[in-house]
Design a protein around this motif. Structure first.
Motif, mmCIF file in Angstrom:
data_model
loop_
_atom_site.group_PDB
_atom_site.id
_atom_site.type_symbol
_atom_site.label_atom_id
_atom_site.label_comp_id
_atom_site.label_asym_id
_atom_site.label_seq_id
_atom_site.Cartn_x
_atom_site.Cartn_y
_atom_site.Cartn_z
ATOM 1 N N CYS A 64 32.641 42.040 36.497
ATOM 2 C CA CYS A 64 32.691 42.142 35.042
ATOM 3 C C CYS A 64 33.283 40.860 34.459
ATOM 4 C CB CYS A 64 33.534 43.362 34.664
ATOM 5 S SG CYS A 64 34.006 43.459 32.940
ATOM 6 N N THR A 65 32.448 40.045 33.846
ATOM 7 C CA THR A 65 32.924 38.792 33.267
ATOM 8 C C THR A 65 33.865 39.022 32.084
ATOM 9 O OG1 THR A 65 30.922 37.681 33.997
ATOM 10 C CG2 THR A 65 32.194 36.590 32.279
ATOM 11 N N PRO A 66 33.582 39.934 31.156
ATOM 12 C CA PRO A 66 34.538 40.162 30.061
ATOM 13 C C PRO A 66 35.894 40.672 30.553
ATOM 14 C CG PRO A 66 32.416 41.148 29.522
ATOM 15 C CD PRO A 66 32.352 40.698 30.949
ATOM 16 N N CYS A 67 35.912 41.263 31.744
ATOM 17 C CA CYS A 67 37.185 41.763 32.295
ATOM 18 C C CYS A 67 38.162 40.615 32.535
ATOM 19 C CB CYS A 67 36.952 42.531 33.590
ATOM 20 S SG CYS A 67 36.036 44.075 33.357
ATOM 21 N N ILE A 73 44.022 37.950 28.059
ATOM 22 C CA ILE A 73 44.604 38.366 26.774
ATOM 23 C C ILE A 73 45.758 39.344 26.991
ATOM 24 C CG2 ILE A 73 44.156 39.705 24.667
ATOM 25 C CD1 ILE A 73 41.285 38.525 24.757
ATOM 26 N N LEU A 74 45.527 40.373 27.814
ATOM 27 C CA LEU A 74 46.535 41.412 27.993
ATOM 28 C C LEU A 74 47.753 40.915 28.763
ATOM 29 C CD1 LEU A 74 44.282 44.519 28.735
ATOM 30 C CD2 LEU A 74 45.267 43.782 26.555
ATOM 31 N N SER A 75 47.551 40.102 29.782
ATOM 32 C CA SER A 75 48.705 39.614 30.539
ATOM 33 C C SER A 75 49.546 38.682 29.677
ATOM 34 C CB SER A 75 48.272 38.935 31.840
ATOM 35 O OG SER A 75 47.436 37.841 31.589
ATOM 36 N N THR A 106 33.181 48.857 31.337
ATOM 37 C CA THR A 106 34.319 47.961 31.566
ATOM 38 C C THR A 106 34.093 46.678 30.799
ATOM 39 O OG1 THR A 106 33.307 47.052 33.574
ATOM 40 C CG2 THR A 106 34.837 48.891 33.854
ATOM 41 N N PRO A 107 35.163 46.084 30.302
ATOM 42 C CA PRO A 107 36.539 46.550 30.391
ATOM 43 C C PRO A 107 36.843 47.638 29.364
ATOM 44 C CG PRO A 107 36.485 44.515 29.150
ATOM 45 C CD PRO A 107 35.069 44.785 29.611
ATOM 46 N N THR A 108 37.705 48.538 29.763
ATOM 47 C CA THR A 108 38.306 49.512 28.857
ATOM 48 C C THR A 108 39.799 49.447 29.094
ATOM 49 O OG1 THR A 108 36.391 50.985 28.782
ATOM 50 C CG2 THR A 108 38.528 51.962 28.264
ATOM 51 N N THR A 109 40.569 49.399 28.022
ATOM 52 C CA THR A 109 42.022 49.328 28.131
ATOM 53 C C THR A 109 42.629 50.594 27.558
ATOM 54 O OG1 THR A 109 41.934 46.929 27.854
ATOM 55 C CG2 THR A 109 44.072 47.991 27.513
ATOM 56 N N LEU A 110 43.507 51.219 28.349
ATOM 57 C CA LEU A 110 44.245 52.392 27.908
ATOM 58 C C LEU A 110 45.696 51.992 27.690
ATOM 59 C CD1 LEU A 110 42.983 54.900 30.614
ATOM 60 C CD2 LEU A 110 42.014 54.491 28.365
ATOM 61 N N ALA A 111 46.252 52.365 26.563
ATOM 62 C CA ALA A 111 47.681 52.171 26.305
ATOM 63 C C ALA A 111 48.354 53.512 26.556
ATOM 64 C CB ALA A 111 47.920 51.705 24.872
ATOM 65 N N LEU A 112 49.246 53.538 27.546
ATOM 66 C CA LEU A 112 49.903 54.781 27.953
ATOM 67 C C LEU A 112 51.411 54.673 27.773
ATOM 68 C CD1 LEU A 112 47.945 55.253 31.300
ATOM 69 C CD2 LEU A 112 47.455 56.344 29.119
ATOM 70 N N ASP A 113 52.026 55.778 27.380
ATOM 71 C CA ASP A 113 53.486 55.792 27.300
ATOM 72 C C ASP A 113 54.045 56.065 28.707
ATOM 73 O OD1 ASP A 113 53.409 58.547 27.775
ATOM 74 O OD2 ASP A 113 54.067 59.104 25.761
ATOM 75 N N PRO A 126 39.684 43.230 23.935
ATOM 76 C CA PRO A 126 40.531 43.494 22.767
ATOM 77 C C PRO A 126 40.852 42.211 22.001
ATOM 78 C CG PRO A 126 41.837 43.576 24.759
ATOM 79 C CD PRO A 126 40.413 43.363 25.187
ATOM 80 N N LYS A 127 41.135 42.390 20.734
ATOM 81 C CA LYS A 127 41.616 41.282 19.907
ATOM 82 C C LYS A 127 43.138 41.385 19.946
ATOM 83 C CE LYS A 127 37.485 41.795 17.130
ATOM 84 N NZ LYS A 127 36.848 42.765 18.015
ATOM 85 N N GLY A 128 43.775 40.384 20.547
ATOM 86 C CA GLY A 128 45.213 40.421 20.797
ATOM 87 C C GLY A 128 46.076 40.797 19.610
ATOM 88 N N PRO A 129 45.959 40.106 18.472
ATOM 89 C CA PRO A 129 46.815 40.431 17.332
ATOM 90 C C PRO A 129 46.603 41.854 16.807
ATOM 91 C CG PRO A 129 45.818 38.265 17.042
ATOM 92 C CD PRO A 129 45.175 38.887 18.243
ATOM 93 N N GLU A 130 45.354 42.318 16.781
ATOM 94 C CA GLU A 130 45.082 43.681 16.306
ATOM 95 C C GLU A 130 45.671 44.715 17.261
ATOM 96 O OE1 GLU A 130 40.911 44.301 15.581
ATOM 97 O OE2 GLU A 130 40.793 42.559 14.265
ATOM 98 N N LEU A 131 45.555 44.469 18.560
ATOM 99 C CA LEU A 131 46.108 45.394 19.547
ATOM 100 C C LEU A 131 47.624 45.446 19.439
ATOM 101 C CD1 LEU A 131 45.830 47.301 21.931
ATOM 102 C CD2 LEU A 131 45.771 45.299 23.428
ATOM 103 N N LEU A 132 48.248 44.299 19.318
ATOM 104 C CA LEU A 132 49.704 44.253 19.200
ATOM 105 C C LEU A 132 50.170 44.986 17.947
ATOM 106 C CD1 LEU A 132 52.137 43.237 20.699
ATOM 107 C CD2 LEU A 132 51.952 41.094 19.445
ATOM 108 N N GLU A 133 49.449 44.832 16.855
ATOM 109 C CA GLU A 133 49.796 45.530 15.609
ATOM 110 C C GLU A 133 49.666 47.039 15.778
ATOM 111 O OE1 GLU A 133 51.392 45.989 12.030
ATOM 112 O OE2 GLU A 133 51.213 44.080 13.086
ATOM 113 N N ALA A 134 48.626 47.490 16.467
ATOM 114 C CA ALA A 134 48.435 48.925 16.695
ATOM 115 C C ALA A 134 49.514 49.490 17.623
ATOM 116 C CB ALA A 134 47.052 49.182 17.291
#
Length: 144
Positions: A64-67, A73-75, A106-113, A126-134
């Motif tokens: 998966c190239t977008p992965c 971005i996520l790291s 893929t890619p799919t990102t899950l945000a878990l507590d 994901p778009k980094g700034p939008e994800l961080l804001e969410a």
């Protein structure tokens, strides 16, 4: 003449499908509150960081190239943000993990507590700034 109409119709349908897919890529979807959280597959449960307010679990596959772009971005976000942890989980050889999480691409990102409840998910890069804001409400709530 019929061939021209078929070609035009195919182009219109393909363009519409492309626009829909492009619009959905990277879109953040908040998780629906569940009465009881469903059990996580073992590799996901093991990836949770109990010391972090949010663990970003990236569901990837080998080719998966977008992965790769998502991983960067996520790291980077996790390195710069207190309370945020990132794990890349390759499900190429474990499709049952993706199936248990209802991941279709893929890619799919899950945000878990820390308890494994899904806070949100992102399909595509994901778009980094939008994800961080969410994620900000979940990160600041844990720091208080």
């Amino acid at each position: 003449m019929t061939g021209v109409w078929v070609l035009l119709a195919t182009l219109v349908v393909a363009t519409a499908a492309g626009l829909v897919l492009h619009a959905r890529n990277g879109r953040i979807r908040a998780a629906k509150p569940a009465a009881r959280p469903r059990p996580l597959p073992a590799p996901v449960a093991e990836a949770l960081d109990p010391e972090s307010a949010v663990t970003l679990v990236q569901i990837s596959t080998t080719f998966c190239t977008p992965c790769r772009h998502t991983r960067a971005i996520l790291s980077s976000l996790a390195e710069k943000t207190d309370g945020l942890h990132h794990v890349d989980l390759d499900v190429t050889e474990r499709p049952e993990v993706a199936q248990a999480l209802s991941v279709l691409s893929t890619p799919t990102t899950l945000a878990l507590d820390p308890e494994g409840r899904e806070l949100l998910r992102v399909g595509g890069v994901p778009k980094g700034p939008e994800l961080l804001e969410a994620l900000r409400p979940h990160l600041t709530a844990a720091s208080h």
